[in-house]
Write an enzyme that holds these catalytic residues in place. Structure first.
Site, short mmCIF file in Angstrom:
data_model
loop_
_atom_site.label_atom_id
_atom_site.label_comp_id
_atom_site.label_asym_id
_atom_site.label_seq_id
_atom_site.Cartn_x
_atom_site.Cartn_y
_atom_site.Cartn_z
N ARG A 44 0.25 -1.02 0.07
CA ARG A 44 -0.15 -0.17 0.27
C ARG A 44 1.13 2.03 0.36
O ARG A 44 1.77 1.01 0.84
CB ARG A 44 -0.90 -0.39 1.37
CG ARG A 44 -1.93 0.91 1.95
CD ARG A 44 -2.71 0.83 2.75
NE ARG A 44 -4.06 0.03 2.84
CZ ARG A 44 -4.41 -0.77 3.36
NH1 ARG A 44 -5.10 0.76 4.47
NH2 ARG A 44 -5.81 -0.78 3.07
N LYS A 80 2.74 -7.67 5.15
CA LYS A 80 2.26 -6.82 4.30
C LYS A 80 3.01 -5.33 4.31
O LYS A 80 3.97 -5.50 4.89
CB LYS A 80 1.26 -6.05 5.23
CG LYS A 80 -0.12 -4.65 4.19
CD LYS A 80 -0.54 -5.97 3.72
CE LYS A 80 -2.01 -4.32 2.81
NZ LYS A 80 -2.54 -5.07 1.91
N ASP A 114 -1.73 -3.03 -4.04
CA ASP A 114 -2.64 -2.48 -2.38
C ASP A 114 -2.97 -0.64 -2.99
O ASP A 114 -2.44 -0.50 -4.76
CB ASP A 114 -2.30 -2.47 -1.21
CG ASP A 114 -3.91 -2.55 -0.51
OD1 ASP A 114 -4.33 -2.74 -1.01
OD2 ASP A 114 -3.80 -1.80 0.89
N GLY A 176 -18.02 2.98 -1.32
CA GLY A 176 -16.53 2.79 -1.71
C GLY A 176 -16.00 2.37 -3.73
O GLY A 176 -16.89 0.93 -3.11
N VAL A 180 -12.80 -2.00 -6.38
CA VAL A 180 -13.85 -3.92 -6.36
C VAL A 180 -14.66 -3.40 -5.73
O VAL A 180 -16.34 -4.23 -6.42
CB VAL A 180 -13.30 -4.79 -4.52
CG1 VAL A 180 -14.36 -4.68 -3.77
CG2 VAL A 180 -11.94 -4.44 -3.85
N GLY A 181 -15.44 -2.35 -5.35
CA GLY A 181 -17.40 -1.62 -5.54
C GLY A 181 -17.06 -1.64 -7.15
O GLY A 181 -18.67 -2.58 -6.38
N LYS A 204 -17.82 8.82 -9.63
CA LYS A 204 -18.10 7.36 -10.09
C LYS A 204 -19.30 7.26 -9.39
O LYS A 204 -19.68 5.85 -9.75
CB LYS A 204 -16.78 6.32 -8.32
CG LYS A 204 -15.00 6.71 -9.29
CD LYS A 204 -14.18 6.20 -8.08
CE LYS A 204 -13.22 6.02 -8.08
NZ LYS A 204 -12.33 5.65 -7.53
N ASN A 257 -10.83 -3.58 4.68
CA ASN A 257 -9.46 -4.33 5.04
C ASN A 257 -9.88 -3.66 7.06
O ASN A 257 -9.71 -1.85 7.03
CB ASN A 257 -8.36 -4.39 5.20
CG ASN A 257 -7.49 -5.51 3.93
OD1 ASN A 257 -8.41 -6.29 4.40
ND2 ASN A 257 -6.86 -4.47 2.77
P1 NAD Z 1 -9.80 2.07 -4.59
O1 NAD Z 1 -8.93 2.84 -4.12
O2 NAD Z 1 -10.21 1.38 -5.72
O3 NAD Z 1 -11.10 2.56 -3.67
C1 NAD Z 1 -11.49 2.64 -2.67
C2 NAD Z 1 -13.14 3.94 -3.13
O4 NAD Z 1 -13.22 3.79 -1.65
C3 NAD Z 1 -12.04 5.04 -3.98
O5 NAD Z 1 -13.58 5.33 -5.26
C4 NAD Z 1 -12.27 6.46 -2.77
O6 NAD Z 1 -12.62 7.48 -3.71
C5 NAD Z 1 -13.11 5.43 -1.87
N1 NAD Z 1 -13.49 6.18 -1.00
C6 NAD Z 1 -12.61 6.82 0.17
N2 NAD Z 1 -13.12 7.35 1.12
C7 NAD Z 1 -14.62 7.11 0.74
C8 NAD Z 1 -15.53 7.68 1.88
N3 NAD Z 1 -15.14 8.19 2.93
N4 NAD Z 1 -16.67 7.31 1.24
C9 NAD Z 1 -16.91 6.75 0.69
N5 NAD Z 1 -15.59 6.36 -0.71
C10 NAD Z 1 -14.88 6.03 -0.39
O7 NAD Z 1 -9.50 0.26 -3.20
P2 NAD Z 1 -10.13 -0.83 -4.23
O8 NAD Z 1 -9.07 -1.93 -4.88
O9 NAD Z 1 -11.37 -0.69 -4.53
O10 NAD Z 1 -10.04 -1.43 -2.40
C11 NAD Z 1 -11.32 -1.76 -1.34
C12 NAD Z 1 -11.11 -1.44 -0.09
O11 NAD Z 1 -11.37 -3.17 -0.32
C13 NAD Z 1 -9.90 -1.40 0.13
O12 NAD Z 1 -9.75 -1.75 2.12
C14 NAD Z 1 -8.60 -2.38 0.41
O13 NAD Z 1 -7.32 -2.52 0.99
C15 NAD Z 1 -9.88 -3.72 0.55
N6 NAD Z 1 -9.08 -5.43 -0.09
C16 NAD Z 1 -8.97 -4.36 -1.76
C17 NAD Z 1 -9.15 -5.99 -2.58
C18 NAD Z 1 -8.44 -5.73 -3.59
O14 NAD Z 1 -8.45 -7.11 -4.61
N7 NAD Z 1 -8.60 -4.50 -4.89
C19 NAD Z 1 -8.55 -7.05 -1.64
C20 NAD Z 1 -9.04 -6.93 -0.45
C21 NAD Z 1 -9.79 -6.27 0.41
#
Ligand code: NAD
Length: 352
Positions: A44, A80, A114, A176, A180-181, A204, A257
């Site tokens: 990260r 990590k 990450d 978010g 992933v979202g 988004k 996480n």
């Molecule tokens: P990302 O950075 O692509 O997306 C995060 C999103 O959250 C962004 O669009 C950001 O604008 C939004 N955000 C930030 N603060 C916010 C708030 N206060 N309210 C609403 N939205 C907000 O990250 P990602 O890869 O989609 O991962 C999302 C989460 O899942 C993270 O915590 C990451 O650690 C966890 N995670 C991801 C994976 C993976 O495969 N990418 C795997 C396990 C865990």
């Protein structure tokens, strides 16, 4: 800060502070547990307000990776890494210097992408070290498979709570809309769920509202929505003493996480409110499972079939928590420890 006291408190084996003068790299690699194998954990990049905050994050996240691997039946350890930098401070030199630190660990730590790292960044790291997984050239980025795992976790929670794992007509609030979202929203749309979405990035939100007919919600409104499932997919520590009293959803199932700000206190607050919490490192393990399959010879069908085990693991945890009175988070920690010991015993038998 008493470093050894801090790092050994949660059982960490090794913590490396990596500094490269020429590129300005400052990174921390935390290896929590390698009883079952090399420590796996993505990297990260974040502009932490202090070095102590960066260390705390690396320690918490690496411990979660140990439990994540164990609950997913992956014979690997937990680690990590965090790079202390603003996204605009990222340079090829910095990423390559970081890659050289990983290479010197000789396979003891394996990493991937990450927050704030792009597939191109991971490619830069990969130029200096072979110990990188989840690149586009290998199994692809982990996010789409993480989203599949979260969807399966939601289905398990719906089955346990409502008696059916159909998500049709259920109201789901996604916080978010990142990697992933967005994938999760697509799956939820295909499963006929009713979507509510929020992100600090309005573009988004508008895109998802347009694509899937989702209702756009302001970031601070998401907690109090009258929905069936709340899916935190942004940042950690969002389940805390301020937000939990607002939550109306009966199920919390998302990818972020470290969702519980205080694992014990806030786990118990959720149980007291009869909110079914899917432990984060169980429900978000799809990406880890997918990249693990790279190490054993990638086969997409086998990887996805392994991801489907998230459904059964969560049902096992819900039942365990119900019969023992533990929180689902405590139940998942216990399950992880049991699986680590069982796998260790099996490994010892093989090598005897
Ligand atoms: P990302 O950075 O692509 O997306 C995060 C999103 O959250 C962004 O669009 C950001 O604008 C939004 N955000 C930030 N603060 C916010 C708030 N206060 N309210 C609403 N939205 C907000 O990250 P990602 O890869 O989609 O991962 C999302 C989460 O899942 C993270 O915590 C990451 O650690 C966890 N995670 C991801 C994976 C993976 O495969 N990418 C795997 C396990 C865990």
């Amino acid at each position: 800060m008493e470093l050894f006291k801090t790092t050994s408190a949660a059982g960490h084996e090794q913590v490396l502070f990596c500094h490269d003068q020429a590129s300005g790299l400052k990174a921390i690699i935390a290896i929590h547990d390698s009883r079952l194998g090399a420590a796996m954990g993505a990297t990260r990049l974040w502009p932490y307000e202090s070095e102590a905050a960066a260390l705390t994050d690396a320690l918490r996240l690496s411990r979660g990776m140990t439990y994540k691997a164990a609950c997913a039946n992956i014979p690997m350890g937990g680690g990590k890494a965090v790079i202390i930098a603003k996204p605009e401070e990222k340079t090829c030199e910095l990423l390559q210097a970081y890659g050289r630190f990983i290479e010197r660990l000789n396979g003891r730590f394996i990493t991937g992408q990450d927050i704030n790292l792009t597939p191109q960044d991971v490619r830069q790291i990969n130029r200096e070290t072979q110990y990188v997984v989840g690149t586009q050239e290998k199994s692809g980025g982990p996010a789409p498979v993480t989203a599949i795992g979260v969807l399966l976790g939601m289905k398990a929670a719906a089955k346990y709570r409502f008696g059916s794992d159909s998500l049709k007509g259920l109201k789901v609030a996604v916080q978010g809309l990142g990697n992933v979202g967005q994938h999760l929203c697509e799956w939820l749309y295909k499963n006929d769920a009713k979507l509510f979405v929020s992100d600090i990035n309005q573009a988004k939100v508008s895109k998802l509202a347009r694509l899937y007919g989702a209702t756009a919600v302001e970031p601070e409104e998401i907690y109090g929505l009258d929905v069936d499932i709340f899916a935190p997919c942004a940042m950690g520590a969002i389940l805390n003493s301020q937000t939990i009293p607002m939550i109306k959803a009966g199920i919390i199932a998302g990818s972020a996480n470290n969702q519980l700000e205080d694992e014990q206190l806030h786990g118990e607050m959720l149980t007291a409110k009869d909110i079914l919490y899917c432990p984060d490192y169980v429900i978000n393990s799809g990406g880890l499972i997918n990249v693990y399959h790279e190490l054993i010879g990638y086969n997409e069908k086998k990887a996805i079939s392994h991801v489907h085990s998230i459904y059964d693991t969560l049902l096992e945890l819900f039942n365990k928590a119900n019969t023992t009175g533990m929180t689902t988070h405590e139940a998942s920690k216990q399950l992880a420890e049991e699986r680590i010991i069982k796998t260790q015993q099996a490994q010892m038998l093989v090598s005897a």
